[in-house]
Structures are given as C-alpha cells and as structure tokens.
Design an enzyme around this catalytic site. Structure first.
Site, PDB file in Angstrom:
ATOM      1  N   ASP A   1      23.321  11.539   8.487  1.00  0.00           N
ATOM      2  CA  ASP A   1      23.096  10.869   9.774  1.00  0.00           C
ATOM      3  C   ASP A   1      24.016  11.303  10.893  1.00  0.00           C
ATOM      4  O   ASP A   1      24.206  10.590  11.865  1.00  0.00           O
ATOM      5  CB  ASP A   1      23.264   9.362   9.561  1.00  0.00           C
ATOM      6  CG  ASP A   1      24.596   9.017   8.904  1.00  0.00           C
ATOM      7  OD1 ASP A   1      25.514   9.844   8.988  1.00  0.00           O
ATOM      8  OD2 ASP A   1      24.707   7.929   8.307  1.00  0.00           O
TER       9      ASP A   1
ATOM     10  N   GLU B   1      19.981  12.657   1.346  1.00  0.00           N
ATOM     11  CA  GLU B   1      20.494  11.303   1.641  1.00  0.00           C
ATOM     12  C   GLU B   1      19.645  10.637   2.738  1.00  0.00           C
ATOM     13  O   GLU B   1      20.153  10.113   3.730  1.00  0.00           O
ATOM     14  CB  GLU B   1      21.967  11.306   2.025  1.00  0.00           C
ATOM     15  CG  GLU B   1      22.652   9.968   1.787  1.00  0.00           C
ATOM     16  CD  GLU B   1      24.123   9.951   2.232  1.00  0.00           C
ATOM     17  OE1 GLU B   1      24.392   9.659   3.398  1.00  0.00           O
ATOM     18  OE2 GLU B   1      24.982  10.229   1.387  1.00  0.00           O
TER      19      GLU B   1
ATOM     20  N   GLU C   1      24.864   6.730  14.112  1.00  0.00           N
ATOM     21  CA  GLU C   1      24.294   7.212  12.853  1.00  0.00           C
ATOM     22  C   GLU C   1      22.958   6.556  12.509  1.00  0.00           C
ATOM     23  O   GLU C   1      22.069   7.201  11.958  1.00  0.00           O
ATOM     24  CB  GLU C   1      25.293   7.017  11.705  1.00  0.00           C
ATOM     25  CG  GLU C   1      26.517   7.921  11.768  1.00  0.00           C
ATOM     26  CD  GLU C   1      27.615   7.429  12.702  1.00  0.00           C
ATOM     27  OE1 GLU C   1      27.463   6.326  13.291  1.00  0.00           O
ATOM     28  OE2 GLU C   1      28.625   8.126  12.864  1.00  0.00           O
TER      29      GLU C   1
ATOM     30  N   HIS D   1      37.522   5.532  10.705  1.00  0.00           N
ATOM     31  CA  HIS D   1      37.237   6.493  11.775  1.00  0.00           C
ATOM     32  C   HIS D   1      36.048   6.123  12.659  1.00  0.00           C
ATOM     33  O   HIS D   1      35.837   6.728  13.702  1.00  0.00           O
ATOM     34  CB  HIS D   1      36.994   7.879  11.185  1.00  0.00           C
ATOM     35  CG  HIS D   1      35.698   7.986  10.417  1.00  0.00           C
ATOM     36  ND1 HIS D   1      34.490   8.160  11.029  1.00  0.00           N
ATOM     37  CD2 HIS D   1      35.431   7.913   9.094  1.00  0.00           C
ATOM     38  CE1 HIS D   1      33.542   8.196  10.102  1.00  0.00           C
ATOM     39  NE2 HIS D   1      34.081   8.045   8.926  1.00  0.00           N
TER      40      HIS D   1
ATOM     41  N   HIS E   1      42.216  10.547   9.932  1.00  0.00           N
ATOM     42  CA  HIS E   1      41.141  11.376  10.500  1.00  0.00           C
ATOM     43  C   HIS E   1      41.676  12.078  11.760  1.00  0.00           C
ATOM     44  O   HIS E   1      42.504  11.512  12.473  1.00  0.00           O
ATOM     45  CB  HIS E   1      39.982  10.425  10.854  1.00  0.00           C
ATOM     46  CG  HIS E   1      38.706  11.107  11.244  1.00  0.00           C
ATOM     47  ND1 HIS E   1      38.548  11.785  12.429  1.00  0.00           N
ATOM     48  CD2 HIS E   1      37.501  11.192  10.620  1.00  0.00           C
ATOM     49  CE1 HIS E   1      37.309  12.260  12.505  1.00  0.00           C
ATOM     50  NE2 HIS E   1      36.653  11.918  11.408  1.00  0.00           N
TER      51      HIS E   1
END
Ligand code: UD1
Ligand code: UDP
Length: 371
Positions: free
Chosen positions: A99, A121, A135, A209, A242
């Site tokens: 995504d 996925e 996403e 993140h 991150h």
C-alpha cells in the site's frame, strides 16, 4: 511456455523485505522468467539495507527519494520513471506490494500500458480512507487495477469478494514476511545491541513512523515510555529510529540521554529480527511488525486506533491501544505485571502462514501464463 518478463517494483523497506522472497522464488526458474527488479528508492538507505541482506541487485533504480518528500513528489517521479522502463522493456506482468505510494504509482503506470498487475498482500482494509493515510486509499486503488490478488489470509480474500473481485483471480498465500523470517533465521548475526539487551530482564522493542502519528501522538507515546523506564529497572527499550526527519527529531529530542532507552539507526533486517526474537513486548505502529512479532511469540501493542490486520486481534497476538499516554502506559504495565495476560497473548497462533507464501505466489503466476 515462452520465457515471461516479470517486473518486480518496490521502493520502501517493508516492500523490499516482503518482495525479496518472491524474487528469490522466481529466480529458481530461469528458463521461465526474466526478472526485472525495479526499485524506485522511495527509501534510500533503508531500502539498500534490505537489498544487501537479501543480496538483490536491481536492474533499474529510479533513485526518487528526496528529504521530506511529498506524496505528489513520489507519485509523479515514480510514474515518469516507470513509464520509460515499461515502454522499453514491455514486461508481461508487473508485481507490486501492499500500500505504499510507490506501489500505487507503479500499478497506475502499468495499467496505463495495459500490463497485467499482480498485487502481493492484496485485500487489507480499514475502510477509513484517512487511516492509515495514504495507505488505505493506495491499496484500494491498486486493487481496482490489479489482475491477480495474492492475499495473506481468508479474511482479506473475503474483503475482495465483497468488492466483487473474481474468486478465480484471488489466491490465499500467507504473508511473505514469514518467508523473509525463514531466510534471515539462517544468517549468522552479530550486533552490539544484542549484547547490551542481554543485561536486562525485559526488552521493549519500539518502532513508530506513520504519518498520522507525527507530532502529538508520538509525543504521548514517548512520555509513556519514559514513565515505564523510570519505574522498571529491569526494562530496557530499544528504538531503531526511522530515517524520516520528523521521527528523528522528536525521538532524539524526547528520548535521548536515558541509558535504558537505546535509540539506534535503522537495523539491517536480519539484526532486527534477532532483536525482535529476544524482545518481551513490541510497541509499534508498523504494519509488518504486526505480522512478524507473532511468529516469534511476542505480544504486540499497536499504536494506532485501527488495524487492517484484524486476524491478529482475533488470534489474540495484537492489542490496538492508540497513542494516548495513559492508555499506552497502562497497557504496557498490564503486560509487565500480569503473566496470565502476557502468556495468553504470546501463545496465540501466528495467523500469517508458515513461510511458503512466495511458492504459492509463483505457482499462481505460472498458471496465469498457461491459462
Ligand atoms: C513510507 C510509506 C509507508 C510505509 C513506510 C515504511 C508512503 C506514502 N509511505 O513512509 O506506507 O509504511 O514507508 O517505512 O508510501 N528517509 C530517508 N532515508 C530512507 C528512508 C526515508 O532519509 O532510507 C526520509 C526522507 O527524508 C523521506 C522521509 O524519510 O523524505 C519520508 O519517507 P517516505 O517514504 O515519504 O515516508 P515514510 O514515512 O517512510
Ligand atoms: N525493520 C528493519 N529494521 C528496523 C526496523 C524494522 O528491518 O530497524 C523491518 C521489520 O522487520 C519489518 C519492516 O521493517 O519487516 C517494517 O517496516 P516499517 O515499519 O518501516 O513499515 P510498515 O511495515 O509499517 O509498512
């Protein structure tokens, strides 16, 4: 069958980790497939770490990452870069994952040239287009363009059936994250963090993140973490930070200077999996970690209000706790203090398969071409 050209497109760390096993599986059939590994490098360093661990050498590298890039920057640069490559190479199929904005832009670029798209996925949903953002929209848009849907679970399959996708185009595969774990398990791993955490009873592994958690939600979680560390001398927190500058600034500002909060650079995935295997609790807003931690019997507290991975909730391995300081603090306290609750979460079954997702994916691709 004539040799088919498969373009595997990805750009971020999690896509790379979950596409690497598919590439490795395709590579077993050199007579059947020519593989184009096309990285957009929406992530740079974090992507390169994965390519290194899996020993993958891209055929093309769009190198699109810019500091604090906007979603439009990524979309436009990926589409323009892929347009040229797809026109020259004319792949027989393009595979995208999950995504991210790389995956959405790649699917759209493939669609514009009428190239069949396989979505690895596929089918995850919250049905709230701003959660996670962007996403949820990305994956719905990709599934509107895809020709083959590789879904991790029966539930994700039912999402697609409810959206009137054809059953014959959907295959339940498990999650390739588990395949990736099988791969990293074989590697011998050394890292000083592994020595450091050995000195403590309990390691809490923290990653955060998501764009919707930037700012206040992250601050709340970090405050809760500090309270936990202050009150439990046997607990150490590991946070590989991150590389998003937003996350870097806040984590360093709020969490540095405490000897039991270990901030590190992003870890190579084999090292990360080893740290994960030694952890007591995972605290995360990551998608991938919700799938991986249960494979190591580690309970996950999810720092979001919703998850597109309800299988983990049903199995009992995940608990969605949001980002409110008090709620986060209490949820960690509960797991630290109640062995019964802890055991219930850690002993639940991993719902994401047994590490052969990539085999199932490649078998279905084979069938697609002899249809
Ligand atoms: C992206 C994905 C998200 C995925 C996450 C995994 C989108 C919109 N977001 O979010 O779905 O869960 O990756 O981590 O597709 N940066 C570096 N080096 C790197 C990586 C990132 O410096 O190796 C910095 C850059 O300044 C970059 C920023 O991080 O601009 C944000 O990266 P970006 O890919 O836009 O967003 P993520 O939050 O990483
Ligand atoms: N990961 C890693 N190094 C780290 C942190 C995470 O290799 O320092 C791996 C982790 O094992 C998982 C993936 O990165 O497979 C998750 O990536 P991220 O949280 O960035 O993205 P998401 O899963 O939320 O899309």
């Amino acid at each position: 069958m004539m040799k088919k050209k498969i373009g595997v497109v990805f750009g971020t760390r999690p896509e790379a980790i979950k596409m690497a096993p598919v590439i490795k599986e395709l590579e077993k059939y050199p007579d059947q497939y020519e593989i184009l590994v096309i990285v957009t490098a929406q992530h740079r360093e974090m992507l390169d770490q994965v390519l290194h661990v899996f020993d993958i050498h891209p055929t093309y590298d769009l190198n699109v990452m810019r500091p604090k890039q906007s979603l439009s920057d990524i979309t436009v640069n990926v589409m323009k870069g892929l347009e040229e490559i797809f026109m020259d190479e004319k792949p027989d199929m393009v595979l995208v994952h999950g995504d991210t904005t790389t995956s959405f832009a790649a699917a759209l670029a493939a669609y514009y040239q009428q190239i069949p798209i396989g979505h690895v996925e596929a089918g995850l949903r919250t049905y709230d287009k701003y959660f996670p953002f962007p996403e949820e929209a990305n994956r719905q848009l990709i599934d509107n363009l895809a020709d083959l849907f590789f879904v991790p679970t029966e539930l994700t399959k039912s999402n697609l059936l409810n959206e009137n996708k054809l059953e014959s185009e959907i295959v339940v595969t498990g999650n390739t994250a588990i395949d990736a774990i099988q791969y990293t398990k074989q590697l011998s791993v050394k890292h000083e963090l592994l020595n450091t955490i050995q000195a403590y009873d309990k390691t809490i592994l923290l990653t955060m993140h998501r764009r919707e958690n930037h700012g206040e939600p992250m601050k709340q979680v970090f405050k809760a973490i500090k309270r936990i560390v202050d009150e439990h001398e046997d607990v150490v927190v590991v946070m590989p930070v991150h590389l998003s500058p937003v996350v870097q600034e806040l984590a360093k500002d709020m969490l540095s200077g405490n000897e039991r909060i270990l901030l590190s650079d992003p870890l190579e995935v084999d090292v990360f999996h080893k740290v994960l295997s030694k952890s007591y609790i995972v605290l995360t807003d990551s998608g991938g970690l919700q799938e991986e931690a249960p494979a190591f019997d580690i309970p996950v507290l999810v720092l979001r209000d919703k998850t597109e991975r309800p299988e983990g909730l049903t199995a009992g391995t995940l608990k969605v706790i949001g980002t409110d300081e008090e709620k986060v603090y209490q949820s960690i306290e509960q797991l630290l203090n109640s062995q019964v609750i802890y055991d219930k979460m850690s002993r639940a079954n991993n719902p994401y398969g047994d590490g052969i997702a990539s085999v199932t994916i490649v078998e279905r691709i084979q069938k697609y071409f002899i249809k």
